[in-house]
Design a protein around this motif. Structure first.
Motif: not given
Length: 358
Positions: A150-155, A224-231
């Motif tokens: 999940v994106t948190v700030g710049a990380g 509320v955030a963006y989620l990245s899935f490392n497929r």
């Protein structure tokens, strides 16, 4: 057709004890492998049911039909070339017609590929085994959520610890595709305890799901955030996990115990064959001779006993590969066996056999 059929029908041209007993590297408990060459009766050879090879259930007894044997000789296959260099004390039977098949008539620069490149593949196999032993996979598989961030700030942070810190559960979450961005999802949270938005969560089943789960999100809701899935990472992990547990299920128990006991974390028998093949290849390039019974028996058995460190053996093997390459580059061996002469020998042998049978 079985090996017993070959014996009963008198179809065997050559039979020999092969493997470690021929190399001189056998131990008291070593198996006795048999290899040989047979010839089909004339009617069966000309018919529709050509049989190229006959083996027993464990594949430690293998007999090649004459044509298949010659095809492999032309490729400088190590297994069949070694039959022609079988030590006298390992020859079980040799038909007079088989005397015409001599190793020196088939050795060529193709041995660089057939011997040395096979050995290089075994080095890669040894490295893979070393990795499996030193970095075993746990019995339970990771889930899709272990590869979601999940994106948190710049990380970014792993999704499960992030949810815990926020006091949220995966069931409260909803995901929606972000157009034009692969495997990136807008993450929405339903804070209503009754779940009024009906979000479906992040995955259908944490233990079995192979992908994230999308939800229908009401218009106007803000993520509320963006989620990245490392497929790709998940796919690679699943392959490694599967291969590791397949290896565990299929590994030779005796060889694995030997590996564990000598404590060097490599398959000693595998590494023995790496050096046997590379040294044989170098000898072929330098002397145009095939030495099946190994003059370096004690060195090979020292490898088998685990007397060397893994890194030391790999370094020695890689140096030996370079020497083999240089030796073949300067060798006077032909580029390949003489196909026309070999074909003529095949025809003459078959005609003589069939003529004698009439």
């Amino acid at each position: 057709m079985t090996i017993s059929d070959l014996r009963q029908r008198g179809l065997i041209l050559f039979e020999a004890i092969s493997g470690s007993r021929a190399y001189g590297t056998h131990l008291p408990h070593s198996d006795t492998d048999l290899k040989g060459v047979f010839i089909l009766p004339e009617e069966e050879f000309y018919g529709l049911d050509y049989v190229p090879q006959v083996a027993n259930a464990t594949n430690d007894e293998v007999f090649y039909e004459l044509r298949r044997f010659v095809e492999l000789l032309l490729k400088n296959n190590p297994t069949v070339l070694e039959l022609l260099g079988t030590p006298a004390d390992c020859v079980v039977y040799r038909h007079p017609l088989f005397e015409a098949f001599r190793a020196e008539n088939f050795l060529s620069k193709l041995c660089r590929q057939s011997f040395a490149e096979y050995a290089v593949a075994q080095i890669r196999k040894a490295k893979g085994l070393n990795k499996k032993i030193n970095h075993p996979e746990p019995p339970s598989r990771k889930s899709v959520l272990d590869f979601c961030y999940v994106t948190v700030g710049a990380g970014a942070q792993p999704v499960q610890p992030w949810l815990t810190r926020q006091g949220l559960s995966a069931a409260q979450c909803g995901l929606a595709n972000v157009p034009h961005l692969t495997d990136l999802y807008a993450l929405f949270i339903d804070e209503d305890p009754n779940g009024r938005h009906g979000y479906r969560g992040l995955v259908r089943d944490p233990e079995t799901s192979q992908d994230v789960l999308l939800s229908a999100v009401p218009k106007g809701e803000e993520p509320v955030a963006y989620l990245s899935f490392n497929r790709n990472g998940y796919s690679t992990y699943c392959r490694v996990f599967r291969e590791y547990h397949e290896w565990v299920a299929k590994r030779n128990a005796e060889r694995y115990q030997n590996t564990v006991q000598h404590g060097k974390n490599y398959d000693a028998k595998n590494m023995l064959h790496v050096f046997r093949l590379l040294r044989m290849a170098e000898e072929i390039a330098l002397t145009s001779q095939l030495q099946v019974r190994r003059p370096d028996r004690e060195f090979l058995l020292a490898i088998r006993r685990g007397e060397f460190e893994y890194e030391e053996l790999v370094q020695q093997a890689e140096t030996l590969v370079e020497r083999v390459e240089a030796a073949f580059a300067a060798s006077s061996l032909p580029e390949a066996p003489d196909k026309a002469a070999t074909e003529l020998l095949l025809i003459q042998t078959r005609r003589a056999w069939y003529g004698a049978a009439k």
